[in-house]
Design a protein around this motif. Structure first.
Motif, PDB file in Angstrom:
ATOM      1  N   ALA A  99      42.705  48.035  29.910  1.00  0.00           N
ATOM      2  CA  ALA A  99      42.191  47.576  31.392  1.00  0.00           C
ATOM      3  C   ALA A  99      41.270  46.756  31.584  1.00  0.00           C
ATOM      4  N   GLU A 100      40.316  46.851  30.674  1.00  0.00           N
ATOM      5  CA  GLU A 100      39.017  46.095  30.431  1.00  0.00           C
ATOM      6  C   GLU A 100      39.625  44.569  30.069  1.00  0.00           C
ATOM      7  N   SER A 101      40.604  44.492  29.094  1.00  0.00           N
ATOM      8  CA  SER A 101      41.033  43.183  28.734  1.00  0.00           C
ATOM      9  C   SER A 101      41.761  42.526  30.125  1.00  0.00           C
ATOM     10  N   LYS A 102      42.440  43.323  30.777  1.00  0.00           N
ATOM     11  CA  LYS A 102      43.182  42.642  31.767  1.00  0.00           C
ATOM     12  C   LYS A 102      42.085  42.280  32.931  1.00  0.00           C
ATOM     13  N   ILE A 103      41.007  43.131  33.209  1.00  0.00           N
ATOM     14  CA  ILE A 103      39.954  42.750  33.970  1.00  0.00           C
ATOM     15  C   ILE A 103      39.211  41.326  33.788  1.00  0.00           C
ATOM     16  N   ALA A 104      38.997  41.465  32.241  1.00  0.00           N
ATOM     17  CA  ALA A 104      38.469  39.889  31.918  1.00  0.00           C
ATOM     18  C   ALA A 104      39.433  38.851  31.989  1.00  0.00           C
ATOM     19  N   ASN A 105      40.619  39.026  31.982  1.00  0.00           N
ATOM     20  CA  ASN A 105      41.612  38.094  32.256  1.00  0.00           C
ATOM     21  C   ASN A 105      41.750  37.640  33.743  1.00  0.00           C
ATOM     22  N   LEU A 106      41.672  38.617  34.508  1.00  0.00           N
ATOM     23  CA  LEU A 106      41.842  38.208  35.859  1.00  0.00           C
ATOM     24  C   LEU A 106      40.436  37.657  36.503  1.00  0.00           C
ATOM     25  N   GLU A 107      39.346  38.121  35.761  1.00  0.00           N
ATOM     26  CA  GLU A 107      38.013  37.431  36.350  1.00  0.00           C
ATOM     27  C   GLU A 107      37.480  35.991  35.690  1.00  0.00           C
ATOM     28  N   THR A 108      38.191  35.698  34.708  1.00  0.00           N
ATOM     29  CA  THR A 108      37.902  34.562  34.040  1.00  0.00           C
ATOM     30  C   THR A 108      38.934  33.561  34.301  1.00  0.00           C
ATOM     31  N   ASN A 109      40.076  33.869  34.603  1.00  0.00           N
ATOM     32  CA  ASN A 109      41.175  32.910  35.207  1.00  0.00           C
ATOM     33  C   ASN A 109      40.814  32.216  36.416  1.00  0.00           C
ATOM     34  N   PRO A 110      40.614  31.007  36.482  1.00  0.00           N
ATOM     35  CA  PRO A 110      40.329  30.239  37.743  1.00  0.00           C
ATOM     36  C   PRO A 110      40.908  30.492  38.820  1.00  0.00           C
ATOM     37  N   ALA A 111      42.215  30.845  38.754  1.00  0.00           N
ATOM     38  CA  ALA A 111      43.202  30.953  39.726  1.00  0.00           C
ATOM     39  C   ALA A 111      43.188  32.473  40.248  1.00  0.00           C
ATOM     40  N   THR A 112      43.103  33.423  39.327  1.00  0.00           N
ATOM     41  CA  THR A 112      43.098  34.981  39.892  1.00  0.00           C
ATOM     42  C   THR A 112      42.019  35.506  40.189  1.00  0.00           C
ATOM     43  N   GLN A 113      40.588  34.620  39.838  1.00  0.00           N
ATOM     44  CA  GLN A 113      39.364  35.318  40.157  1.00  0.00           C
ATOM     45  C   GLN A 113      39.304  35.063  41.704  1.00  0.00           C
ATOM     46  N   GLN A 114      39.827  34.090  42.203  1.00  0.00           N
ATOM     47  CA  GLN A 114      40.058  34.053  43.695  1.00  0.00           C
ATOM     48  C   GLN A 114      40.710  35.129  44.722  1.00  0.00           C
ATOM     49  N   LEU A 115      41.445  35.880  43.896  1.00  0.00           N
ATOM     50  CA  LEU A 115      42.249  37.050  44.506  1.00  0.00           C
ATOM     51  C   LEU A 115      41.260  37.908  45.336  1.00  0.00           C
ATOM     52  N   ASP A 116      41.275  38.482  46.450  1.00  0.00           N
ATOM     53  CA  ASP A 116      40.420  39.201  47.172  1.00  0.00           C
ATOM     54  C   ASP A 116      40.268  40.592  46.567  1.00  0.00           C
ATOM     55  N   ALA A 117      41.255  41.052  45.678  1.00  0.00           N
ATOM     56  CA  ALA A 117      41.054  42.296  44.728  1.00  0.00           C
ATOM     57  C   ALA A 117      40.078  42.215  43.618  1.00  0.00           C
ATOM     58  N   VAL A 118      40.242  40.958  43.149  1.00  0.00           N
ATOM     59  CA  VAL A 118      39.460  40.545  41.944  1.00  0.00           C
ATOM     60  C   VAL A 118      37.750  40.296  42.510  1.00  0.00           C
ATOM     61  N   LYS A 119      37.782  39.530  43.446  1.00  0.00           N
ATOM     62  CA  LYS A 119      36.371  39.204  44.110  1.00  0.00           C
ATOM     63  C   LYS A 119      35.609  40.420  44.466  1.00  0.00           C
ATOM     64  N   ASN A 120      36.417  41.491  45.055  1.00  0.00           N
ATOM     65  CA  ASN A 120      35.747  42.812  45.514  1.00  0.00           C
ATOM     66  C   ASN A 120      35.939  44.024  44.341  1.00  0.00           C
ATOM     67  N   GLN A 121      36.245  43.577  43.030  1.00  0.00           N
ATOM     68  CA  GLN A 121      36.614  44.548  41.890  1.00  0.00           C
ATOM     69  C   GLN A 121      37.272  45.637  42.402  1.00  0.00           C
ATOM     70  N   ARG A 122      38.330  45.615  43.167  1.00  0.00           N
ATOM     71  CA  ARG A 122      39.175  46.710  43.743  1.00  0.00           C
ATOM     72  C   ARG A 122      40.312  46.967  42.598  1.00  0.00           C
ATOM     73  N   TYR A 123      39.853  47.684  41.734  1.00  0.00           N
ATOM     74  CA  TYR A 123      40.748  48.113  40.754  1.00  0.00           C
ATOM     75  C   TYR A 123      41.218  49.681  40.711  1.00  0.00           C
ATOM     76  N   ILE A 124      42.197  50.126  40.369  1.00  0.00           N
ATOM     77  CA  ILE A 124      42.620  51.391  40.133  1.00  0.00           C
ATOM     78  C   ILE A 124      43.229  51.503  38.660  1.00  0.00           C
ATOM     79  N   VAL A 125      42.771  52.287  37.878  1.00  0.00           N
ATOM     80  CA  VAL A 125      43.031  52.408  36.370  1.00  0.00           C
ATOM     81  C   VAL A 125      43.977  53.644  36.263  1.00  0.00           C
ATOM     82  N   LEU A 126      44.918  53.462  35.606  1.00  0.00           N
ATOM     83  CA  LEU A 126      45.652  54.653  35.051  1.00  0.00           C
ATOM     84  C   LEU A 126      46.220  54.515  33.620  1.00  0.00           C
TER      85      LEU A 126
END
Length: 345
Positions: free
Chosen positions: A287-314
């Motif tokens: 999950a950590e690697s996916k968060i890193a990918n989401l938060e460093t990708n210029p496109a996905t880091q603008q997603l509301d869920a990413v900006k607000n770190q609204r993650y659920i981990v399973l």
């Protein structure tokens, strides 16, 4: 439909395995066709009260079980965890391809598990355990490169069973997968392995827990992010990801895709702009690697869920169809509640 003879028990397996290993060959057959929701063949025993023999149509393969298997090899966490939950640990002679650690509730039962391989074991390794049955989580586990094709195992006196939720063939693939499908597999496995009462208790407990869930009431959209960086692999509309999210009250942004999981472009994710992202945590793709990918990708880091770190981990092992799906739905609700509380605070 493939016709499989009934398996004949450990003694024949030992003899046949020895012959196979010395000759280095086995009878070949077409790969077994896929299966669906559990169902007994017409006129077959349901297995209650020790009702053997029974014949089951499993992913398009007829499997006849003469007596409760005594030496079982399990492949994938879902199959191993189910047998442990049915108190059958003493009959598991080997497990393989486990997707993660056992849940706390099964740690004691699984303390003595012998892990044959971290991946799908070869047939020689499996035969060395002299099993009388192999229970696989995926149809692909049964191949010449894996534990052996189902017909060749049958010829050696070894029965086989594939999780019906993983069947891919027409008429056998659950469409969609439901909790009733999962509970039906538990019931059928209980019949096969002579643990009907334990299976009934497990199903009743899971049904009670599922009925008590309090899913999200708001219109919360969600992305199920399984793996991938350049191209994300996500939960689609008919498999366990959608089933778990629906039970938690989440609206899957890819629910309209007629598949279990699917690959999509990041453009589609950005357009959907989910309010929460469910991250599958696996040792090979954390999950950590996916968060890193989401938060460093210029496109996905603008997603509301990413900006607000609204993650659920399973955990990965709770996300494939099996006894931990209700637990995964409950955890999703708890984590979503925590996110909402943080936002409100």
């Amino acid at each position: 439909m493939s016709q499989l003879r009934s398996f004949r028990g450990p003694l024949l397996v030992v003899v046949a395995a020895a012959a196979l290993l010395s000759s280095g060959c086995a009878a070949a057959s077409p790969v077994a066709a896929p299966s669906a929701a559990p169902s007994a063949a017409p006129g077959a025993s349901a297995g209650t009260g020790g009702g053997y023999p029974m014949t089951i149509d499993n992913c398009g393969t007829d499997v006849t079980v003469e007596a409760a298997p005594e030496r079982i090899v399990t492949i994938k966490s879902s199959t191993t965890e189910l047998l442990l939950a049915l108190d059958l640990s003493d009959r598991i002679v080997g497990s393989a391809f486990l997707d993660g650690p056992l849940p706390a509730s099964l740690e004691k039962a699984g303390a003595g598990l012998f892990v044959v391989s971290d991946f799908v074991p070869g047939q020689e390794a499996v035969l060395g355990l002299t099993p009388d049955f192999v229970y696989g989580g995926w149809e692909s586990n049964f191949s010449a490169e894996g534990v052996g094709e189902r017909q060749s195992l049958t010829d050696l006196g070894i029965g086989s069973y594939v999780s019906p939720s993983a069947c891919k063939g027409e008429g056998y693939m659950p469409d969609p997968l439901t909790f009733d499908s999962v509970f039906a597999e538990i019931t059928e496995a209980g019949a096969i392995f002579g643990a009907e009462e334990a299976a009934a208790d497990l199903v009743a407990d899971q049904q009670k827990t599922l009925a008590a869930l309090d899913p999200a009431a708001a219109d919360t959209t969600a992305l199920w992010y399984s793996s991938g960086t350049d191209t994300p692999y996500v939960g689609a509309g008919i498999g366990s990801p959608n089933m778990i999210m629906a039970a938690a009250g989440l609206n899957n942004v890819f629910a309209d895709v007629q598949d279990t999981w699917t690959s999509v472009g990041w453009e589609s994710v950005i357009e959907a702009n989910p309010s929460v992202i469910v991250l599958v945590d696996a040792t090979w793709n954390t999950a950590e690697s996916k968060i890193a990918n989401l938060e460093t990708n210029p496109a996905t880091q603008q997603l509301d869920a990413v900006k607000n770190q609204r993650y659920i981990v399973l955990p990965f092992s709770a996300t494939e169809a099996g006894i931990r799906n209700v637990e995964a739905a409950a955890s999703t609700i708890e984590q979503l509640d925590a996110l909402e509380s943080t936002t409100a605070g």
